[in-house]
Structure formats: C-alpha cells, structure tokens
Design an enzyme around this catalytic site. Sequence first.
Site, mmCIF file in Angstrom:
data_model
loop_
_atom_site.group_PDB
_atom_site.id
_atom_site.type_symbol
_atom_site.label_atom_id
_atom_site.label_comp_id
_atom_site.label_asym_id
_atom_site.label_seq_id
_atom_site.Cartn_x
_atom_site.Cartn_y
_atom_site.Cartn_z
ATOM 1 N N CYS A 1 -11.038 -0.893 -0.569
ATOM 2 C CA CYS A 1 -11.418 0.291 -1.327
ATOM 3 C C CYS A 1 -11.845 1.396 -0.379
ATOM 4 O O CYS A 1 -11.835 1.250 0.832
ATOM 5 C CB CYS A 1 -12.579 -0.055 -2.240
ATOM 6 S SG CYS A 1 -12.268 -1.498 -3.263
ATOM 7 N N GLY B 1 -7.271 3.195 -2.568
ATOM 8 C CA GLY B 1 -7.458 2.558 -3.864
ATOM 9 C C GLY B 1 -7.038 3.476 -4.985
ATOM 10 O O GLY B 1 -7.545 4.591 -5.092
ATOM 11 N N ASN C 1 -16.790 -1.737 -0.042
ATOM 12 C CA ASN C 1 -15.464 -1.935 0.506
ATOM 13 C C ASN C 1 -15.483 -3.214 1.314
ATOM 14 O O ASN C 1 -16.211 -3.317 2.290
ATOM 15 C CB ASN C 1 -15.072 -0.744 1.391
ATOM 16 C CG ASN C 1 -13.759 -0.982 2.115
ATOM 17 O OD1 ASN C 1 -12.952 -1.803 1.696
ATOM 18 N ND2 ASN C 1 -13.547 -0.259 3.194
ATOM 19 N N GLY C 2 -14.661 -4.179 0.878
ATOM 20 C CA GLY C 2 -14.628 -5.463 1.584
ATOM 21 C C GLY C 2 -14.672 -6.619 0.615
ATOM 22 O O GLY C 2 -14.638 -6.419 -0.600
ATOM 23 N N TYR D 1 -1.528 -0.092 8.847
ATOM 24 C CA TYR D 1 -1.005 0.626 7.677
ATOM 25 C C TYR D 1 -2.030 1.083 6.679
ATOM 26 O O TYR D 1 -1.701 1.839 5.759
ATOM 27 C CB TYR D 1 0.080 -0.197 6.958
ATOM 28 C CG TYR D 1 -0.365 -1.343 6.096
ATOM 29 C CD1 TYR D 1 -0.071 -2.649 6.447
ATOM 30 C CD2 TYR D 1 -1.014 -1.133 4.878
ATOM 31 C CE1 TYR D 1 -0.421 -3.703 5.637
ATOM 32 C CE2 TYR D 1 -1.374 -2.197 4.070
ATOM 33 C CZ TYR D 1 -1.075 -3.471 4.447
ATOM 34 O OH TYR D 1 -1.407 -4.516 3.650
ATOM 35 N N ASP E 1 6.152 -0.264 9.107
ATOM 36 C CA ASP E 1 4.891 -0.638 9.744
ATOM 37 C C ASP E 1 4.580 -2.122 9.563
ATOM 38 O O ASP E 1 3.893 -2.723 10.372
ATOM 39 C CB ASP E 1 3.737 0.220 9.207
ATOM 40 C CG ASP E 1 3.577 0.128 7.708
ATOM 41 O OD1 ASP E 1 4.343 -0.607 7.038
ATOM 42 O OD2 ASP E 1 2.683 0.798 7.182
#
Lengths: 466, 466, 466, 466
Positions: free
Chosen positions: C9, C35, C113-114, C262, C366
């Site tokens: 995110c 996201g 985020n994670g 990426y 990529d």
Amino acid sequence: MHTKPRDACGIVGIYNLEDAARHAVLGLHALQHRGQESAGVVTALDGKLHCHKGMGLVANVFPGGSPAEGADRLPGTTAIGHVRYSTAGGSNLVNAQPLIAGYMDSEVALGHNGNLCQSQTLRAQLASHGALFQTSTDSELVLHLLAQHQAKTPEEIARVLALLGPAFSLVMLYPLPLPGRLIAARDPWGFRPLVLGELKRPGKSVAMVVASETCALDQIEAEYVREIEPGEMVIIDHAGLRSIRFAQAQTPLWRCLLEHIYFARPDSLVFGETPHLVRERCGEALAKEQPVAADIVVPIPDSGFSAAMGYARAINIPLERGLIRNHYVGRSFIAPGQHARAMAVRMKHNIVREVVEGKRIVLVDDSLIRGTTTATLAQSLRKAGAKEVHLRIACPPTRHPCAYGVDFPDRDELIAHNRSVDEIRHLLELDSLGYLSEQGLLRLFGQNAADFCTACWSGCNPKLEP
Amino acid sequence: MHTKPRDACGIVGIYNLEDAARHAVLGLHALQHRGQESAGVVTALDGKLHCHKGMGLVANVFPGGSPAEGADRLPGTTAIGHVRYSTAGGSNLVNAQPLIAGYMDSEVALGHNGNLCQSQTLRAQLASHGALFQTSTDSELVLHLLAQHQAKTPEEIARVLALLGPAFSLVMLYPLPLPGRLIAARDPWGFRPLVLGELKRPGKSVAMVVASETCALDQIEAEYVREIEPGEMVIIDHAGLRSIRFAQAQTPLWRCLLEHIYFARPDSLVFGETPHLVRERCGEALAKEQPVAADIVVPIPDSGFSAAMGYARAINIPLERGLIRNHYVGRSFIAPGQHARAMAVRMKHNIVREVVEGKRIVLVDDSLIRGTTTATLAQSLRKAGAKEVHLRIACPPTRHPCAYGVDFPDRDELIAHNRSVDEIRHLLELDSLGYLSEQGLLRLFGQNAADFCTACWSGCNPKLEP
Amino acid sequence: MHTKPRDACGIVGIYNLEDAARHAVLGLHALQHRGQESAGVVTALDGKLHCHKGMGLVANVFPGGSPAEGADRLPGTTAIGHVRYSTAGGSNLVNAQPLIAGYMDSEVALGHNGNLCQSQTLRAQLASHGALFQTSTDSELVLHLLAQHQAKTPEEIARVLALLGPAFSLVMLYPLPLPGRLIAARDPWGFRPLVLGELKRPGKSVAMVVASETCALDQIEAEYVREIEPGEMVIIDHAGLRSIRFAQAQTPLWRCLLEHIYFARPDSLVFGETPHLVRERCGEALAKEQPVAADIVVPIPDSGFSAAMGYARAINIPLERGLIRNHYVGRSFIAPGQHARAMAVRMKHNIVREVVEGKRIVLVDDSLIRGTTTATLAQSLRKAGAKEVHLRIACPPTRHPCAYGVDFPDRDELIAHNRSVDEIRHLLELDSLGYLSEQGLLRLFGQNAADFCTACWSGCNPKLEP
Amino acid sequence: MHTKPRDACGIVGIYNLEDAARHAVLGLHALQHRGQESAGVVTALDGKLHCHKGMGLVANVFPGGSPAEGADRLPGTTAIGHVRYSTAGGSNLVNAQPLIAGYMDSEVALGHNGNLCQSQTLRAQLASHGALFQTSTDSELVLHLLAQHQAKTPEEIARVLALLGPAFSLVMLYPLPLPGRLIAARDPWGFRPLVLGELKRPGKSVAMVVASETCALDQIEAEYVREIEPGEMVIIDHAGLRSIRFAQAQTPLWRCLLEHIYFARPDSLVFGETPHLVRERCGEALAKEQPVAADIVVPIPDSGFSAAMGYARAINIPLERGLIRNHYVGRSFIAPGQHARAMAVRMKHNIVREVVEGKRIVLVDDSLIRGTTTATLAQSLRKAGAKEVHLRIACPPTRHPCAYGVDFPDRDELIAHNRSVDEIRHLLELDSLGYLSEQGLLRLFGQNAADFCTACWSGCNPKLEP
C-alpha cells in the site's frame, strides 16, 4: 418512437420570484402524485434557458431542492417545471419534460399535461413536411407545429394552439424578452386543470404562479387567483400579464372527472371544488345506491379514505382501520424463489387482524382499475377471519382507456372491460360488489354535470365524434 | 443551442456479428483517445433501435462491456457506436451520440466525426423550413436534411450527403430491412479517417466492421480491407455490401494532418500510414531543421514519445526518461486553499531529478497548443536542476482553430496565435524553441503532400475559399 | 475473516498544513500506483478524528480533492492517508484504511504498508485474551496490541511496535494533544520505504510530511529530509519532532528489492536511489548476461521501459515502440459470447505492425509474474509478422510469494514456480528467454547488496529463519 | 467514538428457508418504520458469513430485494437482518448492523434493538482489559463481552447475556454448526418486543422466524407462535429449537409503552395487543379526560389517526380529513433564499381548506415531542380559517429522554421538559391543550399496567435505581 406514452402529468410555472427553480421544485413536490417517472425544471436567464431533468421522484432528481451537482445550475427568476407519470414501456430520459428545442432564432421549453388525441394525424402531416422526431411524446408535436408555423409572437403561438385539438394544459418558457416569457394555456374542452396564482410579499413586486393544482400554490404560499380558462392562453412577461383567447371554450366542457375521483390531491381546488369533499359525497351517494348490512366500513388506504368516510357516515356503520398501508415500499421486488415473490405482493397493505376478525366488512375504494391488488386484499381479509367482504367502488365501472391523458392500462387489463358487475364480483370472490352509477355521480355536480368527460365509463365521447 | 461544440470523435459500426453491442464497445475502447466526454451504442433488432449512452469514459458508460443496468438491453447483430471529445461548455447528455430520430415511418441512428463548416447556412435554411432543433450539434443537421428530403433509399440518402460539404465521416443505422442496414460515408475531401474491415471465422458468415481507425479493427481481430473513399457511401445490409459515390473525391484531398501529428493512435493505420512512424520521421526532420547542442533528449510523455525517439536518433543524443506521467490522474482538482491548488497542476507529470540534474535538455513534444502545461514543466525542470531547457515541437506553430472538427481552444488561447517563435520562447522561459517547418513536414509525405489540410498552421484554406 | 490480503500500500502523513486533507489526497494521487483498491484520509481537529474512505481510485473516492459529499468534512491541519492494493477476494470497505478505533479514552487512526508475517501467532495470542476482530487485515492487530498494552505515551507505543516483527511502515494519528499527534514508524528490517519531508513557506511555520515515496513529497513541493530509519518511530506534535528507537536496525537490512524492480514510481527516491536509473542499470546488466542477435528492442509498456532503454543502449540495438498501451482501459470486461471475451484480453496493449513486421524482436519487461499477458503479447507479435520473439526479464525468476507485503498471486500461479527457464520459454512459445541473475542484480548495489530481501527469488530468507 | 446513538431498531431472523436473505429483506421492509438510517442482512453458508449493508431505506440498500450488485451475494437458508433508526449525528456506515466480528476461531453477526444503559460501565471495564472499539454502538459491547469470555456454546453465551442489563432484544448468527445457528434473546425486563413464528409449507420442513414485530411474520406468511420471553434465549440450529433462561424475568416487567403509543406498526401484535386498538382506546380515554366543545376532530396524519378515531367516537364529533400528508416528501430541503426555505417546512402536511374553514377543530396526535411541526400546523390551520384549534395528545407529556433505546431528542428539545401544560399551550398558540394522564393510560392495560416502563413521563425509573 412508436409507443405513445400517456401524459398524465403535473406542470408548474413561476414568474418574477428570486430562486425560481427552487420554488418550482417545491411546486413539483406538491404535484408529485401526478407523476413519478421523471421530473424537470427549466429556468431563463440573460436570454438563455437552463435545464435539469432526471428519472425518478422530485426528491431524487433535485435532492435538497436543486440538481445533485451544481446547486446554482438553474439561475433566474422565471421557471417552469414538470413531473411525468410512470408508464410501463416508454420510460426514458429522452421523454422527460420540460422539452427544450430551438427554431428560427429562438429557444423554447415546454411542459405538457394531457394527450393530443389527434397526434397520429398531426404527426403524419408534420412528417410529410420533413419533421424530425426525437422523442416519442405528443408534446414534441406542439414544438414542431410552432417551428413549422414559425410562431414567435403570442398571437402566432395562439394560432398554433388552435390547431392542437384535445387535450392539453401546458406551460412554455421563452428566454426573451428578458427576464423570460412564461406562457400557460389550456385546451378549449378544459380536460386538465390549470390554475393561476400570485405571491405578494411586502416591498416586492408581485410574483405569478401557474400550476396544475392549487396545492402547488399552497406549497409556496401563493394565493389562488382563478383557473386558466378553456381556450385561454396567458402570457406573463416584462409587460405584465396578458390573456389571449386562442379558441372559444367548448359548450359543454369535457373536464376530466377522474381528476376528482382519484387523480388530484384531496386538498386541491379542482374545477372549483375540493376533491376530498367530492369523494366524501361520492361515498354518501354510493351508500344510498349500494347499501349493505355489515359491521364495519374499511377504506383501502389511502385512495379510498374520503369515500369511505362518506359511505360510513351515510349508512351509519363505524369506519375502522382494518388495513394499514406501508408507505416505505419501493417499486419492485424481484425474487427468483416462488415463496419470496408471492410474499412481495403483500408489501403494500397490512391487515389489522383484530379489527377484521369475525366481521362483515364493506371495503371502500375510489375506483377499480386492474383489480389485482383488490383481489389480494379481499383474499387476505378472509384469511384474517373476515366473515363477509363487500366491495363498494365510488365511481362507475372503468371500461375504457382514456384518450385524453390519463395513464390507464390497456383495454384488456381493465377488469371491467367486457365484464358484468357480477362477473367481476365472482372473479374477486366477493360477497357483493357495488359501483356508484354514472347518473348518481353526475348528479353530485348539479348544473355542472354536463361539463365532464365520461368516456372511460361510457366508452365513446359522443361530443367529440360528430 | 448556440454554442457549437467541435466534434472530433470516434465512430464504429458492426454488421452480422452476434453480441454486436459488446464488440462495438470494444471498438470504442480502442477509440477512446478520440473522445472522452460521452459514449454510446445503438443496435437494431426486429425493426427497432436500442440505445444506451452516457457521459464519461467507455468503461464508465459500459462497465463490463454493457450498460450498467440491463446487460441485455442492446440486443442484435448490428450496432453503431460513438465516443465524443470533451468540450468545455457544451458537455451535455443531449449532445451525446449516436443521435436517434424518426422521420416518415423510419427510425435512424447517426454517429458523426467531424464538423460541418457550412452548418450556419444549413441551419438557417432548415430553420426557415420550420425545423425544430433539439441538440446543439452539427450532426443533428444531417438528420434534419434526411427528414426534409424524405430520404429513405440509399440513393436518396446519397443525394443528401452530397449537400453537406466538409467535414464528416459518419455511420448510420436503420432498423430495416432486417436485420438492420449499416451505412458508412466520408466527405469528398477525406478530412477524417474511416476504414472498412471484415471478420472471418470458421463456419460463420463474414462480419463487416467500419471504424475511425484500424486500432478498433485490431481490437476485435477484424482484418483491414480498405479505407472508405472520400465521397463514398457504403451500404451494408442483408443484400451484402454496396458502394455509392455520392460525390467525386476532391483533388487534392484535405486529409487532416493532425490525425498523424497527434490525434490518431500511434499503432493505427491512418490514410495508409502508421502515425508512430510518421511521428518518428517528424522528429528526425525536426532534428535536421532545429538541432541543438544538448546532453539528453526528454520526451513529454506520452504525446512526444515517438517524435523524441526520431529526434534523438537523428541527432545522436541519448533519449532519457526525465519525465514520468501519472496515468491515474483524474480530471479536476478543486481546492480552496492556494497551496493545494498550486500543487494540483503538478499531478500529471513528474520529474526524475537524477536524470535531469545538471543537464542540457531537449524537451520534445508532438505539438504546442496552449502552452500552459509545457510552461510548468520547463519551470519544474529548471527547479530540479536542469542547466538548459530547449523545446522542440514536431509540427509547425498552431496558429488557427480548426473548422473541420478538431477540438481546439479559441484563437486567443493558442499560444502561437499572433506571436512569433521568439515571443513564445520568451514567454515559456526557454533557452531555445524550434518548430518543424510546414515544408519540412509535408516533404515527409512525398507525392501525397498535397492531399493534406494545413489550415491550422496557415490560417486559411486556399483550396476551399474560391 | 480468514483470507489475509497482502498489504502493499501507500501511506502519507501531514502535520501543520492548512487544508491538510487535500494535501493528503494529493499525496495519495502520487502514490496511486501502490494501491488502487481503496483510498482513505483521516484528519484531527479539536480532539476528534474525521474520516472518509471508499473503494476505488483516489480520484473516485475524493473527486475534486475532497469527499463527494461535504467537501468540508475533513477539517484540520493534521492528516494521514492510505491507498490499498487491489486484492482478488478480500476487497471490502471494512478493510479499507486508515482504520479508526478507540481504546481507553483514546481514538487512533492507522495506515499500514506491509504484512505482519507473525500475524497468525499474534492473532492467536490476542484471541486468547478475548480480542474481537472486525476486519481481516494485519493492520488491525497493531491496534489490538496497542489496546491490550494500554499504550498511550510514545514510549508505550514504541514498546508495542517492538513486538510486531516484519514488515511494516506505518503512520498513526492521535487527535490529542492538540492539534493532533502524527506518528510514523518503520520496522527494524526496513522492508518498506518511508520518508520524511518538510514544507517551508515564507511567513509560515514549517509543515512536516511523511510518505511511502518521495514522489508524494514532490507532488506538494515538500523537500526531502531523510528516510525514517529502520527501527525508528518519529513523533510529530505541538512539541515538535521527536525520534524514538523502538528497536535496533537489523544488520543487514531486508529492503524489498521489488520496490526498485517494479513497485516504486520511477521518479521517486527509494532507499537512496532512483528506480528509473536502477531499472536502466538492470537492463544494461541483463544485456551483458543475456545478449541476443536481434533487430529491435521493444519494451512492454509502461513497466519495461526503463530496463529496455538500458538493454538497448548496452547491446546497441535500436529501441522501438512496437507496443502501445491503452491507458483508458477499465478493469474488467464481462462478455457472455466467446469472441467478445477473447477480444477483451487484447485491450491493454496494441501492436504497431509496421514496426514489428519481419523483425527479430527482444521484448523487455521488468519482471514476469503470471506470464499470461506476456504469452498473449508474444503470440500477437508473431501474428503481426515478427520473425523472432526473444524475452528478456530484468530480474531473477519470481518463484515464491512474498510474506512481507507484496501482493503476489498464489504459488501455483507464478509461472516460474517449479519450472525451469526452458520450460517457461517453451510454455510462452518464445525463441529465447533470459532473466537477470540474482548475483548480477545484487552487484548493481555495490556494498548495499546485502541489505536487500531476495526471498521471492530464493524462496526462503536465511536471515529470518535462525 | 463518543456520541452514543440510540438504537431503536428492527431485527429479523430466518432459519431453514431457501432464499433466506430475500425473506429477511421482506421482513425488514415490514419493519422499516423502526429504522430508516441503515439496513443490513447477513447470511450463513458453508461455515462462512455473507454480509451486505448500507445507508438508507431497505428499498435502496436492497433494490429488488437483493444487493444492488450481485444478487447472489447473500446465499444460504439462514439469515439475520437489521434496520436502524435515523439519528442526527452518528449516522455512519461503520455503525450499520448487523455487526460482524471474529473471536477465537469463530465469526458471529449481531443485530441489536435497544440501548445498554450500563454501557459506560461495561465499556470502561472492557477498555481496562484492552478492548479495541471500532464502532460507537452499544451493540459492539455485546460482541466484546462474548470475546472476553470466550463464549462459544449456548450456555457460555447465555452467561454473557446475563451480564448485559437493560435493554436488548437481539438476534445473532453463527455460521457453525452447519447450516448456521440462529440465536434470539430478550432482556429480563422485556423492554423491546421480540416474537417467534414458524412457516409451514406442504412437503417442506418447517422454517423458523424471529422478528421485532408480528408484521414481519405476516409479511412472509409465517404464523405467530409466541413472544421470546424476557430473560429467554432461543437457539435454533440443526438440532432444532432450544430455549435457555439466562435470567429470571423481572417482576414487574418494563415493557416500553411507547411501542404501543407510536413506535410499533398499528397492525402488529405487541406484548399481546394490537397497537391500533390500544391507540383507539387511548383516544377514547383522552376524550373522557379532556373533552372539548368543537365542530370536527382532525387527526394529524398518519400518526394521530387511530387515536383520533377513538376520540371522535367517544365524544361524538365527526372525524374529518382536514390535513393530508404528502408521502413523497424527501428528508431535507436546503434553500439559500428565505422564502423557499420557509415554504419547504410546509411540504409534509397540507390543509383541506374547505374542511377547516370556520370550524372549531380538535387536532389529535399520538404524542408531542419537539412540537415544531405541530406549531406550524396549528398556525396554518388558523390561516386557513379555523376558528379554534384545540390539541389533544393521546399520551402523557414526554418530559425525559429514553435510556432504553428510543431515539428521543435531547432533554432541552423536548417541548414538555420543564414546561407546564399551559406554557406549552401558550407556546403553540392553541386555544386549549390536553394530554392523556399517566393513570388514564395505564388503566387501559388492566392488570398488566404494572408491566410497563413509564420513565419518559416520570423521569426516573424507581424500579431500576435501588
């Protein structure tokens, strides 16, 4: 292009009132019972028209009283508005009114209540002159005729109105001369109602209002002045109010009796009388024509309420709330499973079991059109323990569709079409069924009795066909 | 009614393909770059037209490939579709295409790409015959002329097309004869592209496709057959495909060079060539005309990419991604506070600081219209540490609005209108500015050079005015 | 409750900036690539939190930069925001962030985020203490631990963060002390990026900004100050900025290499380097490891662009735009008919036939995850006339899902899982296939090479398991 | 987190009925009068819960009887549903019910009608154990207690219910054991109604239904079996129906009298009686206590209808429809101009002028809360020509907010708070004002009189405070 929807609608016009669009929306709220399919308002400012319309209720199209996006999109002190009756097939934004179009150098907006019964002839004639039709409404024909005749002055417009035949009550809005020109007109037969009101406020010049019913005047505290007369066209602009007779009023008139029976709001003043009181009198007359030995009178809410009060009073049987209406019910309920679908038809009315149990019941309604809801109700009343169910209808059997703008189902869906009263009684599994007779109904209007259209009962209108 | 929006749009037509509406939607997706304001599809089945259109992107109007409500509302094996360019003022559902109208006994749907530059004359003439205008599009004029001339047969329709003048590529759909008649036509000057394709599948009869660009054919794996010729009208119905010349092709043609410069999708085949390759060649020619001593070539993404590749290769300076485009950015960002608003203009492009820092940069774009975004970019590049910013534009200065259907801003908003190249350079605070010359551009097309319209650079079209 | 979505995110935090919500929205726009499933912003004012979140893109949830209804619903000068990655199953408003919850007398909002890879253990432990779970996110666990430990002061909160394990970068907002307290923290392994910036304006006190990537700072012209350090928690409130080390930074770190490969935007500064340049270097390294005799290098747009530039330059083959991406394409296209559905998969990329025809092509991307799109592209290139199609991937084969917060498909959907390179080549019908080796990739980072997680290639993280 | 909304709501539970969600929706339609703020349904299938809820009316959240997108999203033969009362501030999707949460290995959904008056104590105690609150509802507390006590078996759940205190009627749904377990419970005081019904169909095993009112049973043709008893918890699962007494029923009970006065639907069976008949009897008693010399009795529609019928009958004055209610009126009308805003308050009720003109009117309503609408009506009646306006209220003065789950305004907004009857009369400009006395009201219930809560009139509940 070919399905011709019936236009039983409500219209409103506002002149010289700040925030005209919001007042038009308020008026449309009051006229919502005349049409739930679509709503629209057009205003004039600085020589241009501004329009917002959409499908659904006034409250959805104008949440908070203005367009959902851009509350300021309808500026100006002049406005017309329209609500349209929900029709089965032709429900479509392109048919929503007011219609806006241009011809010569001019824009015009039109809101129309009624049905042009000569529409096929008019359409064919226009088509042969190269007219391009972009809606499936009769109302577009009016605009086409204005364009074909290059009608711009009130006198020219009046000449076009004289060509239309029955039935129309309409409002038009031209953006010029500034601050806009409001036109209201009613066909010479006087089928649909249209009233004029004014709004006086201290320190301000008077505002003018036209509307299908007086309830729209009441909503914005405008005072009732008079009806727009059959065959009259009223022009309201910077020069004041002017009246043109585009045709002589017919003798007798063909006012739509259904406006009194069930269409108009009970508290309006329609053709000079209050529908609630007319309906009460219908109920009284019905009691005299079709009495019954019963324990209680139960109105089908809300439509049968006024008539049931008259009926109960005349026959001296207590009025009871045996049925409760659920006002939250949405339009449609689609369920694949059979049980859920069967249950959904019961959403609108609920039975008060303790009121009806063991009773002989007179069920009263203002009219009987398809009969499907009534059949379900009668059946449910019996299941809830009613001993007898008698149905009394406060108008004559509705046997024929209306050619003048009331949205009836097709002939074959009218339960009274090609059926005797006894056959209907049998079909609905009633203990008895009684209608108010046409004579009994007309008698209530005294010397005005001749001035009503009765084509939906008698099937033809001898006055129209020569 | 009076604002005339520019109709630079995309059109598609499908014949004899099951699920025609969804294939039309796929085609419109491929043509989305030609118009983001509105999208619409009309199909024919059993002698009737079915329509769905709405404001916004194809993906919004047809989520999942069909109308949001009622995926089955567009039945049939024949369809036309349209996407419309976003215009400032006249953005309005009433102007969305395809337009549907009726005349005589017939319905017709029309999708139009182009601008009728004789629209005022045509409109005045139609108005004097009593035409009623319900949109503010040129496209409605085509329908009016069909109605006025009572044109029904292909030959009659062809006679009407001959009256229109420049510029149009159009598709029309008649519901009859079954299963519908698809018509595609292109003006005699050949302004806008229009191609014919066919879709062959084993065990099925061939399906026909027309579209503004070949990328719409590719999208549905239809094979390119040929261009619809200038002055040609193609009729596809149960009798097969027929071609009528409603007018002789003009000599020379006036193909729109901007289709190659920036309008068409790089991978399409337009007027027989591939825009990506044309743009690369423009970049090469630009490098020869307007070389500069610099460290890196930076394209303005995505529009300047092809030209920048050509420029970098020709001048042998490395192409670098100094700018990144944020493809998620929505249209508008309204912020009351000054800082937030100022920041919002920077949402579309982002600078790769380490690429540009300390560098002499050649910024390359396909064209320069208003110049506002470019000005911001040049400024931001300097802030990010660019030592020099040189701008190279792969076409001549755009000095004049287009009368033939490209949606340009008003004259005064064109940065090159009434300004010398040096004045523009000064205004944009650039170290140098160079345009590709008109001769240099036309030379790339060899013997076809004469067949292009160059009015947006030269200001008048000597071929048109006698 | 049991599907655990991957939380890859984007987060942002704003302190001391008027119109904080709109600046947060601008920041989220810049982070949109991280996201697209949901977006949300929470502000603090007068000791209360204000929240708006919704499904979809930032531009849809915040049209014009604020909630669709009630632009003033997010008042205050402190805000946090979150965008969430689109996941297959658990897409649900209840999982949208920031999460808001109350414990003791306190409200708190969290954007995370994670992925907590110890979530099962943590969840079980919390459940055994009677925790009530109302979302299916890991992020709720952080809030539960705060509540369970009654953590209110920064020191208490730091002690809770020390319990979480990998992987998190997070922002928290407490409404008190006035005008709110902004907390930002990053796990000791440094998996996900998180940066600190400041915004200085003349005459105003400095505003502080935290964000997943520097591109969000750039978007609002905040200056990059530094990374939030692994194991660091930053507290920003009326007392200024304070830093607490809740845990020692791990040696080595486990920065996510996919951020460079990426995930991050090419123009951001991530772990001190610019992804675009990293990707170019990857392309160069790839060219050296996996050269091929070919005519043109074609990037898969937009993802393969930077790597393709590096590849083409290193091997000295021209870079060409053989594929064009259609940026208008919506998410899903549902068509019942087989042909329409088959065509819909081709909506995203288009081939420039004249570029690829007869050519030996090196396609560069990529990464290669599922391989389905690439398979379609390779096939289409051949149909369009490509003589040879060689695929080069600028990272090692992705063989394992990520436990630390990148939204990968299931193991079995990864084309490289349990397949040799040659098997993949065969499956995709390629003339050759080459990946950048892990050593080759890590070598690019010099002495920082040890500080990256490579678990998605090697399958296990030897550093984590003891 | 801190505004505590009043939960006067409606709940329904369905067991062993195909298409359970649609039947739950039908039941919610019938209970719509109990809550218009939000609606939700949760079903169980294969060990998982499926949920859909939204803001607004049932018809909006479940158009056509199912979620707008994905009619099949609520599979299963077990379901619970909830409608929530519209509250001023806390209107928020996060508070919509049924709530879903997980604890231990279990998911559970809860629909709650009532207000936990010990919520502050419960919340503080839970908070001190580390509970994390994600809504501002009392109902979440029930779930937290279940989690804290790890209650899974019916017996464990019963022990938690015993801790709650007044007031609740609730339904819970566990996905296991298959095909789901439905639990219904009612607090020992019996504040809110909750009934059990069954649906027998030929060839199918019996389906069980629980609902706030019998009208929901009627809607789906389920037969009324009995009340859920105060202190009883009913468990319905694959093992059949079981009953647990989690607490002894209080003596006396504290049934909410407002359910009879105005909350429940007139046709329901509530605490063993029919509200319509109770209300009629209230009107009769009111007539005896507070007679008046007048010409007509006018109900305030629809709320005052039943009472007015009783009043008119008892005092032998004709009941007349002097007021008509506009059922189309939307919630709010926001107009900047003063006149339009003033007019908008008049949208809900309309006066039948000819009915009221020159008359002495007894206006009858079921209750008087804020008094603002009534003040407007009284004023309008006078303007319309009413000679006298007498107001009769069929319950005692409402002087105190409800602690047990009826959504009253704040103390200071209650017109009867700290005002004598004569002060209220003066404020409303009435000729006379009369309330039904508390004794008069209770006397109507005979020996059950002691089993009612009267706290909103008397201000404290001596039974509760020790």
